[in-house]
Scaffold this motif. Structure first.
Motif, PDB file in Angstrom:
ATOM      1  N   GLU A 225      -6.710  66.451  20.831  1.00  0.00           N
ATOM      2  CA  GLU A 225      -5.558  67.297  21.154  1.00  0.00           C
ATOM      3  C   GLU A 225      -5.770  67.932  22.527  1.00  0.00           C
ATOM      4  N   ILE A 226      -4.890  67.600  23.458  1.00  0.00           N
ATOM      5  CA  ILE A 226      -4.997  68.092  24.828  1.00  0.00           C
ATOM      6  C   ILE A 226      -3.701  68.804  25.205  1.00  0.00           C
ATOM      7  N   ALA A 227      -3.820  70.030  25.661  1.00  0.00           N
ATOM      8  CA  ALA A 227      -2.659  70.788  26.118  1.00  0.00           C
ATOM      9  C   ALA A 227      -2.467  70.565  27.615  1.00  0.00           C
ATOM     10  N   LEU A 228      -1.206  70.437  28.038  1.00  0.00           N
ATOM     11  CA  LEU A 228      -0.892  70.302  29.462  1.00  0.00           C
ATOM     12  C   LEU A 228       0.560  70.735  29.676  1.00  0.00           C
ATOM     13  N   ASN A 229       0.965  70.857  30.922  1.00  0.00           N
ATOM     14  CA  ASN A 229       2.336  71.269  31.210  1.00  0.00           C
ATOM     15  C   ASN A 229       2.963  70.341  32.252  1.00  0.00           C
ATOM     16  N   THR A 230       4.239  70.552  32.522  1.00  0.00           N
ATOM     17  CA  THR A 230       4.957  69.667  33.440  1.00  0.00           C
ATOM     18  C   THR A 230       4.427  69.774  34.868  1.00  0.00           C
ATOM     19  N   LYS A 231       3.913  70.946  35.231  1.00  0.00           N
ATOM     20  CA  LYS A 231       3.323  71.107  36.558  1.00  0.00           C
ATOM     21  C   LYS A 231       2.142  70.152  36.729  1.00  0.00           C
ATOM     22  N   PHE A 232       1.335  70.036  35.674  1.00  0.00           N
ATOM     23  CA  PHE A 232       0.198  69.122  35.727  1.00  0.00           C
ATOM     24  C   PHE A 232       0.662  67.672  35.767  1.00  0.00           C
ATOM     25  N   LEU A 233       1.680  67.321  34.973  1.00  0.00           N
ATOM     26  CA  LEU A 233       2.193  65.953  34.961  1.00  0.00           C
ATOM     27  C   LEU A 233       2.759  65.565  36.324  1.00  0.00           C
ATOM     28  N   ASP A 234       3.447  66.509  36.966  1.00  0.00           N
ATOM     29  CA  ASP A 234       3.984  66.239  38.301  1.00  0.00           C
ATOM     30  C   ASP A 234       2.852  65.983  39.291  1.00  0.00           C
ATOM     31  N   PHE A 235       1.775  66.742  39.158  1.00  0.00           N
ATOM     32  CA  PHE A 235       0.610  66.547  40.017  1.00  0.00           C
ATOM     33  C   PHE A 235       0.000  65.155  39.803  1.00  0.00           C
ATOM     34  N   CYS A 236      -0.112  64.733  38.532  1.00  0.00           N
ATOM     35  CA  CYS A 236      -0.648  63.403  38.220  1.00  0.00           C
ATOM     36  C   CYS A 236       0.255  62.307  38.779  1.00  0.00           C
TER      37      CYS A 236
END
Length: 334
Positions: free
Chosen positions: A45-56
């Motif tokens: 289980e890994i938490a992340l947000n859209t800011k991180f996805l945009d960076f990726c």
């Protein structure tokens, strides 16, 4: 892991900090170098947000997600820079006009690589595998070469190939890893757990490799195109299962690096690799992905991971230019 792959086995959070990726868990922060990471496997289980996805997305990093059972759940990847309407149209035309021949190429590729894996054991005094080797070499071509075969008949032949392969496990593996029946969701014994976990990793790796081609991942030939999955990755990965997944399993089990008593959690109706078992398996299969061989046609050394992408290029050349498509061959190394 080497060559741009990172596996996250524990629960935690992925986030961006300045121009770095930070993985935070109960042990603290780990910094992941953006410039050297191409894909991240989230095995818990890994938490992340859209800011991180945009960076990726901007960094070109692909994220693969797996559930509790070790099954592939899905992939986040950046916007497809290599998308091609021309290739997609050609893929559809190939599906409509020549699906059966492409499907038969995949089935023949599966059979050829299973033959090579079994022949290895035949040469090492496992003579019991000879009937399957003989069937693949002598009988199977008559079935596959039938021009009147429909897709259902082709799939039945594929199923028989795998079934005959599974029947030989009792000659290759110790008794506690014998495969009585292929059970997937959830796996009910150690060998099914290994197969399911390995197939999930291979499938996600194939998704990453096709991303680097112009191919549309939803248009497939052996597997039925359907909503909600990258079925072309299922097609391309099938040929590599004997080469990558099963050779990894056989090596780990026969050298006792993976043992039933140490590396599995068994409950009433399922059996799963425990965390230690997963780490051993991941390290071994990644080493196989990165193993280098001399590509006969290209006349240079490549990895098995690159061979998956090259199969994508070969399929693309077939649908666009009509150049004969032959999947990867363990015997010919092309």
């Amino acid at each position: 892991m080497a060559n741009g792959t990172k596996y996250l086995m524990s629960m935690g959070e992925l986030k961006r900090k300045d121009n770095s990726i930070v993985f935070h868990n109960e042990k603290g922060n780990s910094y992941l170098p953006v410039e050297s990471i191409k894909e991240i496997y989230c095995m818990n289980e890994i938490a992340l947000n859209t800011k991180f996805l945009d960076f990726c997305a901007k960094a070109g990093i692909i994220l693969h997600f797996f559930n509790y059972y070790g099954y592939y759940s899905g992939t986040f990847y950046p916007k497809e820079n290599l998308v091609s309407g021309k290739v997609t149209i050609k893929q559809v035309e190939a599906f409509l006009n020549n699906r059966n021949n492409i499907a038969k190429s995949f089935v023949q590729g599966i059979a050829d690589n299973i033959y090579e894996v079994l022949y290895h054991y035949y040469r090492h005094d496992k003579k019991e595998v000879q009937p399957t080797i003989d069937w693949i070499r002598k009988k199977l071509p008559d079935y596959i070469e039938d021009e009147n075969l429909g897709i259902k008949q082709i799939l039945r032949i594929e199923g028989e190939i795998w079934q005959r392969f599974y029947e030989n496990f009792k000659y290759i593996l110790p008794e506690d890893f014998i495969l009585n029946k292929r059970v997937k969701r959830p796996p009910d014994n150690p060998i099914n757990a290994l197969i399911s976990f390995g197939n999930s990793i291979l499938y996600s790796k194939t998704v990453s490799q096709i991303y680097n081609t112009h191919l549309n991942q939803t248009i497939s030939y052996l597997h039925e195109p359907s909503e909600g999955r990258f079925s072309l990755s299922l097609d391309l990965s099938e040929v590599f299962k004997p080469v990558i997944v099963y050779r990894t399993i056989f090596d780990l089990v026969n050298t006792k690096q993976i043992q039933v008593s140490k590396h599995f959690d068994k409950k009433y109706n399922y059996c799963l690799l425990n965390e230690k078992g997963k780490m051993i398996f991941i390290q071994a299969i990644e080493q196989r992905f990165e193993s280098v061989f001399q590509h006969t046609k290209l006349k240079r050394k490549i990895t098995y991971k690159s061979a998956i992408k090259i199969d994508g290029y070969k399929l693309e050349k077939y649908v666009v230019e009509g150049i004969e498509f032959k999947p990867f061959s363990l015997k010919n190394m092309i």
